[in-house]
Design a protein around this motif. Structure first.
Motif, mmCIF file in Angstrom:
data_model
loop_
_atom_site.group_PDB
_atom_site.id
_atom_site.type_symbol
_atom_site.label_atom_id
_atom_site.label_comp_id
_atom_site.label_asym_id
_atom_site.label_seq_id
_atom_site.Cartn_x
_atom_site.Cartn_y
_atom_site.Cartn_z
ATOM 1 N N UNK A 360 0.823 -1.213 0.000
ATOM 2 C CA UNK A 360 0.000 0.000 0.000
ATOM 3 C C UNK A 360 0.856 1.260 0.000
ATOM 4 N N UNK A 361 2.025 1.225 0.640
ATOM 5 C CA UNK A 361 2.880 2.414 0.688
ATOM 6 C C UNK A 361 3.268 2.907 -0.697
ATOM 7 N N UNK A 362 3.253 2.025 -1.683
ATOM 8 C CA UNK A 362 3.573 2.408 -3.047
ATOM 9 C C UNK A 362 2.472 2.060 -4.022
ATOM 10 N N UNK A 363 1.243 1.980 -3.538
ATOM 11 C CA UNK A 363 0.118 1.511 -4.346
ATOM 12 C C UNK A 363 -0.661 2.712 -4.896
ATOM 13 N N UNK A 364 -0.469 3.001 -6.183
ATOM 14 C CA UNK A 364 -1.104 4.177 -6.771
ATOM 15 C C UNK A 364 -2.629 4.053 -6.790
ATOM 16 N N UNK A 365 -3.121 2.838 -6.984
ATOM 17 C CA UNK A 365 -4.577 2.681 -7.016
ATOM 18 C C UNK A 365 -5.180 3.016 -5.652
ATOM 19 N N UNK A 366 -4.610 2.455 -4.599
ATOM 20 C CA UNK A 366 -5.183 2.656 -3.263
ATOM 21 C C UNK A 366 -5.008 4.099 -2.791
ATOM 22 N N UNK A 367 -3.802 4.645 -2.919
ATOM 23 C CA UNK A 367 -3.527 5.948 -2.320
ATOM 24 C C UNK A 367 -3.914 7.123 -3.212
ATOM 25 N N UNK A 368 -3.707 7.001 -4.488
ATOM 26 C CA UNK A 368 -4.006 8.128 -5.377
ATOM 27 C C UNK A 368 -5.413 8.034 -5.953
ATOM 28 N N UNK A 369 -5.706 6.901 -6.610
ATOM 29 C CA UNK A 369 -6.997 6.783 -7.274
ATOM 30 C C UNK A 369 -8.152 6.701 -6.278
ATOM 31 N N UNK A 370 -8.006 5.817 -5.282
ATOM 32 C CA UNK A 370 -9.101 5.608 -4.331
ATOM 33 C C UNK A 370 -9.142 6.698 -3.265
ATOM 34 N N UNK A 371 -8.039 6.878 -2.546
ATOM 35 C CA UNK A 371 -8.035 7.803 -1.409
ATOM 36 C C UNK A 371 -8.178 9.249 -1.858
ATOM 37 N N UNK A 372 -7.334 9.655 -2.763
ATOM 38 C CA UNK A 372 -7.322 11.082 -3.104
ATOM 39 C C UNK A 372 -8.431 11.442 -4.097
ATOM 40 N N UNK A 373 -8.490 10.723 -5.220
ATOM 41 C CA UNK A 373 -9.420 11.128 -6.271
ATOM 42 C C UNK A 373 -10.856 10.734 -5.967
ATOM 43 N N UNK A 406 8.162 4.756 -6.050
ATOM 44 C CA UNK A 406 6.822 4.190 -5.972
ATOM 45 C C UNK A 406 5.965 4.925 -4.945
ATOM 46 N N UNK A 407 6.551 5.250 -3.792
ATOM 47 C CA UNK A 407 5.800 5.962 -2.759
ATOM 48 C C UNK A 407 5.416 7.360 -3.238
ATOM 49 N N UNK A 408 6.344 8.060 -3.895
ATOM 50 C CA UNK A 408 6.035 9.397 -4.398
ATOM 51 C C UNK A 408 4.960 9.330 -5.482
ATOM 52 N N UNK A 409 5.073 8.353 -6.365
ATOM 53 C CA UNK A 409 4.062 8.197 -7.416
ATOM 54 C C UNK A 409 2.682 7.918 -6.828
ATOM 55 N N UNK A 410 2.665 7.304 -5.650
ATOM 56 C CA UNK A 410 1.397 7.030 -4.965
ATOM 57 C C UNK A 410 0.916 8.217 -4.139
ATOM 58 N N UNK A 435 9.550 17.452 -10.519
ATOM 59 C CA UNK A 435 9.545 18.367 -9.389
ATOM 60 C C UNK A 435 8.135 18.718 -8.949
ATOM 61 N N UNK A 436 7.171 18.667 -9.870
ATOM 62 C CA UNK A 436 5.805 19.015 -9.484
ATOM 63 C C UNK A 436 5.229 18.008 -8.504
ATOM 64 N N UNK A 437 5.661 16.742 -8.586
ATOM 65 C CA UNK A 437 5.229 15.756 -7.593
ATOM 66 C C UNK A 437 5.712 16.163 -6.195
ATOM 67 N N UNK A 438 6.958 16.626 -6.150
ATOM 68 C CA UNK A 438 7.518 17.103 -4.878
ATOM 69 C C UNK A 438 6.762 18.337 -4.411
ATOM 70 N N UNK A 439 6.521 19.262 -5.317
ATOM 71 C CA UNK A 439 5.829 20.499 -4.957
ATOM 72 C C UNK A 439 4.445 20.227 -4.374
ATOM 73 N N UNK A 440 3.718 19.274 -4.974
ATOM 74 C CA UNK A 440 2.376 18.973 -4.474
ATOM 75 C C UNK A 440 2.426 18.443 -3.045
ATOM 76 N N UNK A 441 3.385 17.572 -2.787
ATOM 77 C CA UNK A 441 3.522 17.025 -1.435
ATOM 78 C C UNK A 441 3.865 18.123 -0.438
ATOM 79 N N UNK A 442 4.839 18.957 -0.784
ATOM 80 C CA UNK A 442 5.270 20.019 0.132
ATOM 81 C C UNK A 442 4.167 21.054 0.297
ATOM 82 N N UNK A 443 3.427 21.304 -0.774
ATOM 83 C CA UNK A 443 2.304 22.250 -0.690
ATOM 84 C C UNK A 443 1.296 21.782 0.365
ATOM 85 N N UNK A 444 1.012 20.487 0.391
ATOM 86 C CA UNK A 444 0.051 19.971 1.383
ATOM 87 C C UNK A 444 0.616 20.109 2.798
ATOM 88 N N UNK A 445 1.894 19.827 2.947
ATOM 89 C CA UNK A 445 2.518 19.919 4.282
ATOM 90 C C UNK A 445 2.529 21.359 4.781
#
Length: 838
Positions: A360-373, A406-410, A435-445
Motif C-alpha cells: 500500500x505504501x507504493x500503491x497508486x490505485x489505493x492511495x491516489x486513485x481511491x483515497x485522493x481522487x 513508488x511511494x512518491x508516485x502514490x 519536481x511538481x510531484x515534490x511540490x504537491x507534497x510540500x504544498x500539502x505539508x
C-alpha cells in the motif's frame, strides 16, 4: 538515602532531568523517571554500600543499551556518574527532593518567544504564502519537509541509519519530529528549526495519542463497547488538550481499521468488527481531536490509520499478507475511513499490507486513485514506520531508491523516520520523477503548517503552564472514570453481582488484583504509577481492609512458588472470590499477535484450583482482545470484561462490582467459543449450505463436526443488573420506494427491579441481491435509560441509504427486493419483520 532525589543536567542540545526514588522493602529498590525521554526504566539490580549506590537498568524501548548508576550520597546531596543509552557516562550532582519541573524552567524561558494577536489566515492567504515559499526553496529543502526524524537517538534502538535530530533539523532535512513528548524537547528542536534551518520553517510534532496523553482512557476496543459517541468524542478532546499543551500538533491516530480476528494484537486499538459503528466512532474521534478549527492550539491534526484493510491480516499475524475482494474492501474496511475523511481528518497513514500484490505504501490505485481522487482526501499522507523501505522487503522494488519513486508516485507526502526519500534528489536529476510531484507534497505539508498557525507563531503550542494545569486534571480523570464504567461488559451473572455488602470476606486473587498494569498498550503517561488498582478501587468503597484478602497466585505468564497454595488458603477464608486475570499490556498492540487466545496456562491452573474450593467466583478480566472463555462460562458465577480501562480502572471496576454503576457495555467484537472458529464475526455470508435450526445436526452443511458455529458471546452482547424486554417490531409500512422512508418501532420495557440502560440495536438483511449480502448488518442503535418498570417506544428510520452496497456495477447502489429488519439487544437475540423496496 531513602527517599526522592533529582538532578538536572545541561547538554549542548537538551536539558535532562532525572528523578529517582530509593526505597527499602526486603531489599533496596530504585525507580527512575527520565525527562524529556518518555521511556520507562526497569531497574535490574540495586546495591547500596554505606553511602554509595550502584544500580543497573534497562528499557524495552532501547534494546541492547543499559542504564548505570554510581552515586555517593552525603547529607541532602549526591554526586557521581550516570550512564544512559547511546550516551557516554557523565558526571552529575543532585539534591534531595523532586526538584523543579522542566515545565517550570521552560515557562520563564519562553516569555520572549511569545507572539500576540496572531490571526488565522484565510485559505487564499495560505495558498499565496505557500506558493511564494515554494518558489524560494531548493529541492533539498523540499525533500526535507517530506522527511521525519525521531526526537532523540534514544528512541526505537539504533536500527535507523540517520544523523542526529539536531543535525537533520538544523540543515532543513526534517520537517516533522516523532515522539517529542516533553515540552522542553519540543522547544529545543523548534528553536533549531526556526533559527538555523534554511528557511526557518517550523516543525510538526507527531505522536501516537491513541487513548489519552497523560490522563489515560480505556483502550479504543474498550471504549467502543460504550457505544457512546459523546463520551468518546470528549475523551479525544481531552487527549488533544493535554497533548497540544506539550507541543504535539499531529496525532498518529485514530486507528479505524475493522478487526475480525482476535489473534491480531492491534484489535485493541480499534472499534471492533462492524463498519457502521466503526464509522461513527471514527467521526467522533476526528471531531474530538480536531475540534472546530485546527487553528485552535488545543486541537491536533487527526490521522486515520491504516489505509486500508490492515485489520484483515491473514491468520491474525501482524504485518502479514492481506488478500480480499474489492467488495469486502468497499463494504467492510473502507466506510470508517470515508467517515473520518468526511469529518475533515487532516491526515491519513498507509497500512503495512499489500493490495492486489502491491504494498500500500507504493500503491497508486489505493492511495491516489481511491483515497485522493475518489474519496476526495486532500490532506497529508504519511507513511507508517519503515513502510517505504518495506516495499523492498515485500519484493515490489529493487532497492530503497525505487521504493521512494513508488511511494512518491502514490502521492506519499511524508516518510516516517526512515530515509528512502533522500533518493528523491537523484530521481529528479535523472528525470525519473518530476519536481511538481515534490511540490504537491510540500504544498500539502506547508498548508497544514499555516492552518495550525505555526508559520506565524512557531511556539504557540508549547505551553508548559497549560501542561501543569491540564495533565492528569481531576475533571479529565473523572471523564476517564465515567467512560471506563460505560466500557465494562458483563458477560455472565447468576445473581452474585452486584456485591450487596461490605461485611463479607472478599478474596481478590490473580495477577491483576493489585496491579497498575491497567493502562494497556499505546500510552506513555508519566502518571502510570498513579493508576488505580482493583484493590484500591474496592477499598475506596469503604470496604474494611481486614475483610479483604489479596493473593497474586501467579504472574501473568509465570508461576509463583507457593502462589496457588496461598491463593487457595485465601479463597477458603472468603465468602466470595474475585479472580483478577488477563493479559499484560505487552500482550496486545502492535507486533503482539497471539496464536492461542486462551488465558495463559498458569492463570487457567490458578482458576481451576480456586473454583474447586467451592466459593462463588467472579472473573474480572483485564485484556486487549476477545479471549476464549468457554471454561469460565461453565465454571464461574459472573464474568466482567473490563479490558484495559485506564488511569481510573480500579474505581470504575469497583463501581460496577458494588452496583454503584449498572453495567451497560455491549461487545463490539464477537467472542469465539473455540479458537478454531477464528475469525468469527456476526455479519458473515450465509454460504450455499447455511446451518439452520432444522439441519444443525446433519453433516453436509457449513458446520464443524465438533462444535457449533456460534460465538460464545455475539457482537452487541452485554448484560445488566436489570432485564429488558423488546416488543415485536411495528413497521410504518411494508413497501418502500427508493425515495421513501420506513419507520421501525418497538417498545422497550425495564422488567427488572433497578434502573438501567439498554442499547437497542437495529440490523437489516438484504435477502437476495446481485451479490451475496451478509446475514445482517447493523444500521442503527439507540441507548435508552429506563427506571424499573418503565417502558418507552423507540423508532428507527430506514431509508435507501441504509440498503445500499458496493455491487458488480462498481457503485454503491440500492437494489429493489425483499429485506428483513431485526431489532434486539444484540446481533443474535432479535425480533424481525419484512419489508419490500419497490
Amino acid at each position: 538515602m531513602i527517599g526522592t532525589w533529582h538532578f538536572i543536567y545541561e547538554t549542548v542540545h537538551t536539558t535532562i532531568k532525572m528523578q529517582f526514588i530509593i526505597g527499602k522493602e526486603e531489599d533496596f529498590t530504585l525507580s527512575v523517571i527520565l525527562e524529556p525521554f518518555p521511556f520507562p526504566v526497569e531497574i535490574n539490580s540495586v546495591k547500596i554500600d554505606g553511602h554509595v549506590l550502584q544500580a543497573k537498568g534497562t528499557s524495552q524501548f532501547v534494546p541492547g543499551e543499559g542504564f548505570e548508576f554510581d552515586l555517593t550520597f552525603g547529607g541532602k546531596e549526591f554526586q557521581g556518574r550516570i550512564k544512559i543509552p547511546y550516551q557516554e557516562a557523565f558526571s552529575v550532582k543532585g539534591t534531595e527532593g523532586s526538584g523543579p519541573s522542566l515545565e517550570d524552567l521552560l515557562i520563564a524561558k519562553l516569555s520572549s518567544y511569545r507572539k500576540q494577536n496572531v490571526k488565522q489566515r484565510s485559505d487564499n492567504e495560505i495558498h499565496h504564502e505557500v506558493d511564494s515559499l515554494l518558489n524560494k526553496m531548493s529541492v533539498t529543502d523540499k525533500i526535507g519537509q517530506m522527511s521525519q526524524c525521531m526526537s532523540t537517538n534514544l528512541s526505537l534502538g539504533s536500527d535507523i541509519d540517520s544523523d542526529s535530530p539536531e543535525k537533520l533539523v538544523s540543515e532543513g532535512r526534517a520537517g516533522s519530529v516523532l515522539s517529542a513528548v516533553n515540552s522542553n524537547r519540543v522547544f529545543e528542536l523548534q528553536k533549531i528549526a526556526v533559527e538555523q534551518s534554511p528557511h526557518g520553517i517550523p516543525l510538526l510534532f507527531n505522536f501516537d495519542v491513541i487513548h489519552g496523553f497523560q490522563t489515560i482512557f480505556p483502550v479504543p476496543l474498550a471504549w467502543s463497547c460504550s457505544w457512546d459517541m459523546t463520551a468518546i468524542r470528549e475523551a479525544s478532546v481531552i487527549a488533544a488538550k493535554e497533548a497540544s499543551a506539550t507541543g504535539i500538533t499531529y496525532n498518529h491516530g485514530p486507528m479505524v481499521d475493522i478487526t475480525r480476528d482476535p489473534r491480531w494484537g492491534r484489535v485493541v486499538e480499534g472499534a471492533g468488527e462492524d463498519p457502521y459503528l466503526g464509522s461513527l466512532i471514527a467521526k467522533a474521534q476526528v471531531e474530538g481531536f480536531q475540534g472546530d478549527s485546527l487553528f485552535d492550539p488545543e486541537t491536533i491534526i487527526a490521522c486515520l490509520k491504516h489505509f486500508v484493510a490492515y485489520g484483515a491480516a491473514e491468520a491474525g499475524r501482524d504485518y502479514n499478507t492481506v488478500d480480499i475482494s474489492e467488495g469486502t474492501l468497499r463494504n467492510v474496511y473502507l466506510p470508517p475511513f470515508q467517515a473520518g475523511i468526511d469529518a475533515g481528518a487532516g491526515s491519513v497513514m498507509n497500512s503495512f499490507n499489500t493490495y492486489q500484490g502491491v504494498p500500500v505504501a507504493g500503491n497508486q490505485y489505493i492511495l491516489n486513485e481511491l483515497l485522493r481522487k475518489e474519496l476526495g482526501f486532500n490532506g497529508i499522507l504519511i507513511s507508517d514506520y519503515g513502510s517505504i523501505d518495506e516495499i523492498v522487503a515485500h519484493g515490489n522494488a529493487k532497492d530503497s531508491k525505487e521504493a521512494a519513486k513508488k511511494a512518491l508516485d502514490a502521492t506519499m507526502d511524508i516518510e516516517m523516520v526512515t530515509r528512502s526519500y533522500d533518493h528523491l534528489s537523484d530521481l529528479i536529476e535523472q528525470g525519473i520523477v518530476n519536481i511538481e510531484q515534490i511540490n504537491e507534497a510540500v504544498r500539502r505539508i506547508l498548508t497544514f503548517k499555516y492552518k495550525i498557525g505555526i508559520m506565524d507563531d512557531p511556539y504557540r503550542y508549547i505551553r508548559p503552564e497549560k501542561e501543569k494545569k491540564y495533565h492528569f486534571h481531576p475533571a479529565h480523570l473523572e471523564a476517564s472514570r465515567k467512560l471506563a464504567q460505560k466500557s465494562i461488559v458483563m458477560l455472565k451473572n447468576n445473581g452474585v453481582l452486584p456485591l450487596k455488602s461490605t461485611e463479607l470476606n472478599l478474596a481478590v486473587i490473580g495477577p491483576f488484583g493489585d496491579s497498575k498494569d491497567m493502562l494497556g498498550p499505546w500510552q506513555w503517561s508519566r502518571y502510570a504509577n498513579q493508576t488505580v488498582t482493583l484493590r484500591e478501587g474496592i477499598l475506596a468503597k469503604d470496604f474494611p481492609e481486614t475483610n479483604l484478602l489479596i493473593e497474586e497466585g501467579c504472574k501473568v505468564e509465570h508461576v509463583i512458588e507457593g502462589g496457588v497454595e496461598r491463593a487457595v488458603a485465601a479463597a477458603l477464608q472468603s465468602d466470595i472470590v474475585i479472580l483478577a486475570l488477563g493479559e499484560s499490556s505487552e500482550m496486545s498492540g502492535e507486533a503482539a499477535s497471539r496464536m492461542d487466545i486462551h488465558l495463559p496456562k498458569v492463570q487457567q491452573e490458578l482458576a481451576e484450583a480456586i473454583v474447586r474450593v467451592g466459593k462463588p467466583v467472579i472473573l474480572v478480566l483485564t485484556n486487549g482482545r476477545p479471549l476464549v472463555l468457554d471454561w469460565f462460562e461453565s465454571h464461574v458465577d459472573a464474568i466482567l470484561e473490563t479490558w484495559f480501562l485506564g488511569s481510573q480502572a480500579g474505581f470504575s471496576i469497583a463501581d460496577v462490582l458494588f452496583g454503584d454503576y449498572n453495567p451497560s457495555g455491549k461487545l463490539t467484537m464477537s467472542f469465539p467459543a473455540h479458537s478454531g472458529q477464528v475469525p468469527i464475526y456476526y455479519n458473515h455470508f450465509k454460504t450455499g449450505r447455511p446451518v439452520t435450526e432444522s439441519n444443525k445436526g446433519e453433516k453436509f452443511f457449513s458446520r464443524y463436526i465438533d462444535g457449533s458455529n456460534d460465538p460464545l458471546y455475539p457482537f452487541g452482547f452485554g448484560l445488566s443488573y436489570t432485564t429488558f424486554e423488546i416488543s415485536e417490531i411495528r413497521l410504518s409500512q411494508t413497501r418502500m420506494m427508493e425515495s421513501g422512508t420506513i419507520f421501525a418501532s418497538v417498545t422497550v420495557t425495564n422488567t427488572g427491579m433497578v434502573a438501567g440502560e439498554e442499547t437497542v440495536q437495529m440490523y437489516i438483511q438484504d435477502i437476495y441481491a446481485s451479490v451475496v449480502r451478509p446475514v445482517k448488518e447493523l444500521k442503527g442503535f439507540k441507548k435508552v435509560k429506563l427506571a424499573a418498570g418503565e417502558a418507552k417506544e423507540i423508532s428507527f428510520k430506514i431509508t435507501a441509504k441504509d440498503l445500499a452496497f458496493w455491487n458488480l456495477n462498481k457503485k454503491n447502489e440500492v437494489e429493489p427486493g425483499d429485506f428483513k429488519v431485526y431489532i434486539g439487544s444484540n446481533s443474535y437475540h432479535v425480533k424481525e419483520a419484512l419489508f419490500e423496496l419497490v
